[in-house]
Design an enzyme around this catalytic site. Sequence first.
Site, PDB file in Angstrom:
ATOM      1  N   ARG A 132      18.515   0.611   7.554  1.00 62.31           N
ATOM      2  CA  ARG A 132      17.175   1.207   7.510  1.00 62.31           C
ATOM      3  C   ARG A 132      16.599   1.432   8.909  1.00 62.31           C
ATOM      4  O   ARG A 132      15.402   1.674   9.064  1.00 62.31           O
ATOM      5  CB  ARG A 132      16.240   0.319   6.685  1.00 62.31           C
ATOM      6  CG  ARG A 132      16.541   0.370   5.191  1.00 62.31           C
ATOM      7  CD  ARG A 132      15.802  -0.730   4.428  1.00 62.31           C
ATOM      8  NE  ARG A 132      15.879  -0.544   2.986  1.00 62.31           N
ATOM      9  CZ  ARG A 132      16.902  -0.899   2.245  1.00 62.31           C
ATOM     10  NH1 ARG A 132      17.961  -1.469   2.802  1.00 62.31           N
ATOM     11  NH2 ARG A 132      16.904  -0.694   0.950  1.00 62.31           N
ATOM     12  N   ALA A 171      10.417 -13.746   6.433  1.00 62.09           N
ATOM     13  CA  ALA A 171       9.392 -13.049   5.659  1.00 62.09           C
ATOM     14  C   ALA A 171       8.436 -12.226   6.520  1.00 62.09           C
ATOM     15  O   ALA A 171       8.330 -11.001   6.357  1.00 62.09           O
ATOM     16  CB  ALA A 171       8.623 -14.055   4.806  1.00 62.09           C
ATOM     17  N   CYS A 191      11.274 -20.966  -0.226  1.00 64.54           N
ATOM     18  CA  CYS A 191      10.672 -21.688  -1.353  1.00 64.54           C
ATOM     19  C   CYS A 191      11.676 -21.940  -2.478  1.00 64.54           C
ATOM     20  O   CYS A 191      11.481 -22.838  -3.298  1.00 64.54           O
ATOM     21  CB  CYS A 191       9.483 -20.899  -1.906  1.00 64.54           C
ATOM     22  SG  CYS A 191       8.152 -20.631  -0.717  1.00 64.54           S
ATOM     23  N   ASN A 220       4.424 -12.881   3.896  1.00 57.84           N
ATOM     24  CA  ASN A 220       4.713 -11.489   3.525  1.00 57.84           C
ATOM     25  C   ASN A 220       3.489 -10.592   3.697  1.00 57.84           C
ATOM     26  O   ASN A 220       3.601  -9.443   4.138  1.00 57.84           O
ATOM     27  CB  ASN A 220       5.228 -11.434   2.083  1.00 57.84           C
ATOM     28  CG  ASN A 220       6.699 -11.785   1.988  1.00 57.84           C
ATOM     29  OD1 ASN A 220       7.558 -10.963   2.290  1.00 57.84           O
ATOM     30  ND2 ASN A 220       7.004 -13.008   1.584  1.00 57.84           N
TER      31      ASN A 220
END
Length: 466
Positions: free
Chosen positions: A77, A16, A50, A314
């Site tokens: 990317r 994350a 999670c 995040n």
Amino acid sequence: MTAESTERLVVIGGDAAGMSAASQARRLRRAGELEIVAFERGHFSSYSACGIPYWVGGDVEERDRLIARTPEEHRARGIDLRMRTEVTEIDVAAGRVRARDVDSGAESWTSYDKLVIATGARPIRPDMPGVDAPGVHGVQTLDDGQALLDSLARARGRRAVVVGAGYIGVEMAEALIRRGYEVTVVNRGTEPMTTLDADMGRLVREAMEGLGITMVGEAEVTKVLTGQDGRVRAVATEDAEYPADVVVLGIGVRPETALARAAGLPLGAHGGLLTDRAMRVRGHENIWAGGDCVEVLDLVSGQQRHIALGTHANKHGQVIGTNVGGGYATFPGVVGTAVSKVCDLEIARTGLREKDARRVGLQFETVTIESTSRAGYYPGASPMAVKMLAERRTGRLLGVQIVGREGAAKRVDIAAVALTAGLTVEQMTALDLGYAPPFSPVWDPVLVAARKAAAKIREPWDHAAD
């Protein structure tokens, strides 16, 4: 600079925080300006840890639904994501990291101009006999989840023991019940969910027992017993043995900061990296850190805390990526909001517990109310309990805990916003919340608790008892 006109960003950790930082930096700076190399020691990137209990329990059918972006998508990317590659050393003085290919063992150095540390957290694995036996599992990564599912498929019986009753322990107990296992939870505390006060934890225990889960409180597992085949057969405490065909460790996690410690980077009292508001490691201009490996400011207590949650990770990554990419962003801190569930019982908390408030020297009052999720006359109204802490004299909201059925948990967001804004319980009573009988009583349960807390704050108290 690694080239005349190109900087290199190295990211340690492919989940994350790390990949959010890499992706945000890439959006802001082209490949010709910023080369990005990321290292991940596992098989997966950018996934929802999670969601693992819900995958194990069968609510999520496929593992890959937990993956937000694959390594191939990151590479497309413009991020050089190197999987199954573990960073083993950070050389701060030379601006480089040593990495080892997990499969081949080959090692190499990679230089950096900017470094992001997002090494996450590791499950607490107690040092006791038998803890490494086949059939004993921590649950932190997708690899861990797959190993547990494989173990469940091999298990000869249907008995499971969960060690610990925090978020992971409670969620894994539910997952194993859904898998048809006979589940025993062995917990050091009196009640489960020590993120709640004991009176609210009792409601969770009663609900778990109602599901057929055997709850063993005030007990500590001292060893794992194995059979002739070497697999787990039971866990033992000082007073008893509990048969087990599989054991899940849900004791909690610690920041994974061994690399940072060896490199001489600053760590806090909880073992997490210390950063400034821009998520830059303190005292190091070109090193950032985020996610479960850092400590964060608690906006209510003013203290540093370690809270391992994907929501924070995040956000940290977005802040780091913006700053690395030439912009400006900060992470102000947290109020400690978390929600969970065990079957249809919803559990939520934000802010301080009673012992947290005492630890930082706050004087406070508590109230607990019982209400319903909808207007009492509307079909489907279900009960909930709301506990609220407020500071004496000022009336400042300090914390809220909620346990109830459908519609209970997300009400904690009201309190989270109030805590962030520094509202008093008196101010909360005037909040203009949405109302209609299918959604809430005319006085929302959180506001009922705020009214009761405000009234209690206004009462005189015995100064001699403080």
